[in-house]
Design a protein around this motif. Sequence first.
Motif, PDB file in Angstrom:
ATOM      1  N   ALA A 109     -25.023  61.877 -97.699  1.00 45.83           N
ATOM      2  CA  ALA A 109     -24.092  62.082 -98.804  1.00 45.83           C
ATOM      3  C   ALA A 109     -24.713  61.819-100.170  1.00 45.83           C
ATOM      4  CB  ALA A 109     -22.874  61.170 -98.623  1.00 45.83           C
ATOM      5  N   SER A 110     -25.800  61.016-100.201  1.00 49.64           N
ATOM      6  CA  SER A 110     -26.316  60.576-101.498  1.00 49.64           C
ATOM      7  C   SER A 110     -27.789  60.874-101.743  1.00 49.64           C
ATOM      8  CB  SER A 110     -26.131  59.061-101.613  1.00 49.64           C
ATOM      9  OG  SER A 110     -26.916  58.390-100.631  1.00 49.64           O
ATOM     10  N   SER A 111     -28.539  61.194-100.671  1.00 43.74           N
ATOM     11  CA  SER A 111     -29.997  61.399-100.746  1.00 43.74           C
ATOM     12  C   SER A 111     -30.739  60.114-101.092  1.00 43.74           C
ATOM     13  CB  SER A 111     -30.359  62.491-101.772  1.00 43.74           C
ATOM     14  OG  SER A 111     -29.796  63.730-101.379  1.00 43.74           O
ATOM     15  N   VAL A 112     -30.076  58.961-100.991  1.00 42.25           N
ATOM     16  CA  VAL A 112     -30.712  57.666-101.225  1.00 42.25           C
ATOM     17  C   VAL A 112     -31.347  57.191 -99.927  1.00 42.25           C
ATOM     18  CG1 VAL A 112     -30.296  55.237-101.825  1.00 42.25           C
ATOM     19  CG2 VAL A 112     -29.107  57.070-103.063  1.00 42.25           C
ATOM     20  N   ASP A 113     -32.534  56.599-100.008  1.00 47.67           N
ATOM     21  CA  ASP A 113     -33.245  56.116 -98.826  1.00 47.67           C
ATOM     22  C   ASP A 113     -32.333  55.240 -97.963  1.00 47.67           C
ATOM     23  OD1 ASP A 113     -34.988  54.199 -97.214  1.00 47.67           O
ATOM     24  OD2 ASP A 113     -36.516  55.515 -98.078  1.00 47.67           O
ATOM     25  N   PRO A 114     -32.276  55.497 -96.640  1.00 41.22           N
ATOM     26  CA  PRO A 114     -31.361  54.724 -95.786  1.00 41.22           C
ATOM     27  C   PRO A 114     -31.632  53.228 -95.781  1.00 41.22           C
ATOM     28  CG  PRO A 114     -32.881  56.068 -94.469  1.00 41.22           C
ATOM     29  CD  PRO A 114     -32.993  56.533 -95.879  1.00 41.22           C
ATOM     30  N   ARG A 115     -32.881  52.812 -96.039  1.00 46.86           N
ATOM     31  CA  ARG A 115     -33.170  51.377 -96.051  1.00 46.86           C
ATOM     32  C   ARG A 115     -32.449  50.666 -97.194  1.00 46.86           C
ATOM     33  NH1 ARG A 115     -39.611  51.248 -95.632  1.00 46.86           N
ATOM     34  NH2 ARG A 115     -39.272  53.062 -96.957  1.00 46.86           N
ATOM     35  N   LEU A 116     -32.101  51.398 -98.239  1.00 45.79           N
ATOM     36  CA  LEU A 116     -31.322  50.815 -99.323  1.00 45.79           C
ATOM     37  C   LEU A 116     -29.846  50.697 -98.940  1.00 45.79           C
ATOM     38  CD1 LEU A 116     -32.917  52.622-102.409  1.00 45.79           C
ATOM     39  CD2 LEU A 116     -33.406  50.332-101.527  1.00 45.79           C
ATOM     40  N   TRP A 117     -29.417  51.586 -98.042  1.00 44.15           N
ATOM     41  CA  TRP A 117     -28.020  51.555 -97.605  1.00 44.15           C
ATOM     42  C   TRP A 117     -27.786  50.530 -96.496  1.00 44.15           C
ATOM     43  CZ3 TRP A 117     -24.288  53.092-100.407  1.00 44.15           C
ATOM     44  CH2 TRP A 117     -24.348  54.248-101.178  1.00 44.15           C
ATOM     45  N   MET A 118     -28.820  50.175 -95.758  1.00 47.25           N
ATOM     46  CA  MET A 118     -28.638  49.302 -94.599  1.00 47.25           C
ATOM     47  C   MET A 118     -28.028  47.942 -94.959  1.00 47.25           C
ATOM     48  SD  MET A 118     -32.084  50.313 -92.479  1.00 47.25           S
ATOM     49  CE  MET A 118     -32.263  51.976 -91.812  1.00 47.25           C
ATOM     50  N   PRO A 119     -28.557  47.228 -95.990  1.00 46.39           N
ATOM     51  CA  PRO A 119     -27.915  45.953 -96.362  1.00 46.39           C
ATOM     52  C   PRO A 119     -26.475  46.151 -96.839  1.00 46.39           C
ATOM     53  CG  PRO A 119     -30.114  46.125 -97.323  1.00 46.39           C
ATOM     54  CD  PRO A 119     -29.767  47.477 -96.802  1.00 46.39           C
ATOM     55  N   VAL A 120     -26.229  47.258 -97.541  1.00 50.57           N
ATOM     56  CA  VAL A 120     -24.874  47.555 -98.013  1.00 50.57           C
ATOM     57  C   VAL A 120     -23.939  47.769 -96.827  1.00 50.57           C
ATOM     58  CG1 VAL A 120     -23.451  49.173 -99.340  1.00 50.57           C
ATOM     59  CG2 VAL A 120     -25.747  48.569-100.150  1.00 50.57           C
ATOM     60  N   ALA A 121     -24.419  48.505 -95.834  1.00 50.42           N
ATOM     61  CA  ALA A 121     -23.604  48.771 -94.646  1.00 50.42           C
ATOM     62  C   ALA A 121     -23.291  47.485 -93.894  1.00 50.42           C
ATOM     63  CB  ALA A 121     -24.331  49.754 -93.725  1.00 50.42           C
ATOM     64  N   ALA A 122     -24.308  46.632 -93.717  1.00 51.48           N
ATOM     65  CA  ALA A 122     -24.093  45.371 -93.003  1.00 51.48           C
ATOM     66  C   ALA A 122     -23.119  44.473 -93.760  1.00 51.48           C
ATOM     67  CB  ALA A 122     -25.426  44.650 -92.800  1.00 51.48           C
ATOM     68  N   LEU A 123     -23.254  44.421 -95.085  1.00 51.20           N
ATOM     69  CA  LEU A 123     -22.352  43.609 -95.904  1.00 51.20           C
ATOM     70  C   LEU A 123     -20.919  44.129 -95.807  1.00 51.20           C
ATOM     71  CD1 LEU A 123     -21.869  41.364 -97.984  1.00 51.20           C
ATOM     72  CD2 LEU A 123     -22.454  43.038 -99.786  1.00 51.20           C
ATOM     73  N   ALA A 124     -20.759  45.463 -95.845  1.00 49.09           N
ATOM     74  CA  ALA A 124     -19.422  46.052 -95.756  1.00 49.09           C
ATOM     75  C   ALA A 124     -18.767  45.738 -94.414  1.00 49.09           C
ATOM     76  CB  ALA A 124     -19.510  47.564 -95.965  1.00 49.09           C
ATOM     77  N   VAL A 125     -19.544  45.807 -93.339  1.00 45.80           N
ATOM     78  CA  VAL A 125     -19.014  45.472 -92.019  1.00 45.80           C
ATOM     79  C   VAL A 125     -18.553  44.018 -91.988  1.00 45.80           C
ATOM     80  CG1 VAL A 125     -19.621  45.162 -89.575  1.00 45.80           C
ATOM     81  CG2 VAL A 125     -20.344  47.222 -90.789  1.00 45.80           C
ATOM     82  N   TRP A 126     -19.381  43.130 -92.521  1.00 45.97           N
ATOM     83  CA  TRP A 126     -19.017  41.707 -92.531  1.00 45.97           C
ATOM     84  C   TRP A 126     -17.761  41.457 -93.349  1.00 45.97           C
ATOM     85  CZ3 TRP A 126     -19.166  38.291 -96.855  1.00 45.97           C
ATOM     86  CH2 TRP A 126     -18.816  36.977 -96.522  1.00 45.97           C
ATOM     87  N   LEU A 127     -17.629  42.102 -94.513  1.00 45.17           N
ATOM     88  CA  LEU A 127     -16.457  41.897 -95.358  1.00 45.17           C
ATOM     89  C   LEU A 127     -15.182  42.340 -94.650  1.00 45.17           C
ATOM     90  CD1 LEU A 127     -17.799  42.984 -98.867  1.00 45.17           C
ATOM     91  CD2 LEU A 127     -17.188  40.673 -98.127  1.00 45.17           C
TER      92      LEU A 127
END
Length: 409
Positions: A109-127
């Motif tokens: 959806a964003s063309s941003v490297d997935p490694r930058l999204w991984m911490p965001v994804a983990a944080l969102a799951v935890w929240l």
Amino acid sequence: MKRLLGVALGVLTAIGGFLDIGDLVTNAVVGSRFGLSLAWVVVVGVVGICLFAQMSGRVAAVSGRATFEIIRERLGARAAGANLAASFAINILTLTAEVGGIALALQLASSVDPRLWMPVAALAVWLVLWRVKFSIMENVTGLLGLTLVVFAVALFQLGPDWGELAQQATTLAPSGTETWPSYWYYAIALFGAAMTPYEVFFFSSGAVEERWTAKDVGQSRINVLVGFPFGGVLSIAIAACAAVVFLPRAIEVSSLSQIVLPVALAGGKLALAVVIVGIVAATFGAALETSLSSGYTLAQFMGWSWGKFRRPAQAARFHLTMIVALLVGLSILMTSVDPVKVTEISVVFSAIALPLTYLPILVVANDPEYMGTHVNGRATNALALVYLVIIVAASAAAIPLMIATGAGA
């Protein structure tokens, strides 16, 4: 209305279990290499997970107690410990794949490297795990995940040769240059994707979270019969889309962008946007399930306070377990490992671990001390024994086939 809303648990389990990153990847890979010649495995998997989940849900509803609590009490600490070790390891591996799947979908959806999204994804799951109520969590992810029906719509829009697809589905043999070892390796992978143990632990623990009783056994059965077959139909649609677009061109699916390509070809940018939303929802729902299952299994085995119906301060070790599981998964992903490869390995190891998780449930479901008059009937036990043979055979064959085929290469 209450019964209708209760089906949401089954739908979430189907979307997050049948249609997690493992099922998306495995079905697309199989479709691109074998067409629909392995569709029968999905059917076998649907029946198997319906049987497995129905027994687990019935045990939770009738006894009012958690799965691992009963397993430890009934089978002893040693047998339950082996079950726990296998289940927890598979949960971590699957959680790693799911967080990676969220990141890959966001990259589309964003063309941003997935490694930058991984911490965001983990944080969102935890929240979400920390702050959102169980009922809201299941309903939102379940409803958004339903957008994956776009794969079925795309299949019709692609205008396939239905006779050719039917011939593939009825030809139970490898096609082209594929070999029998590869055929059976991917059969086991599909079976493992369908019967991942965390699905059952989430389903049965969710029954306790929602305070099911013996009166809700019928509700449990409805959830199973609605959720899992729906997931199975969409699984076959994913494989069929890959078979139509990639099989004639001898292209093997190896990335998430290839998985969604048939949808984009059929429906353009709008369909692509819908499928990305569906994949994010499905993988996010599965990440929630696997995180919760990690907490459920360990807390239930250890006798800790657990459950989202309790505040974090009241179930601190349960929530800490989920945080640690997420951190472990994120650490694995940050080594630059390919989430697709992790996914392919996780579904095979799910099949390997199945006997350790299936047999205890079967034993408890037949124990009148826990189940009273709700023990398995003769027909259920006959089918359960057939599946026990299948599960043991798949578990025994998985490692030799993995070695012989180079993990399906």
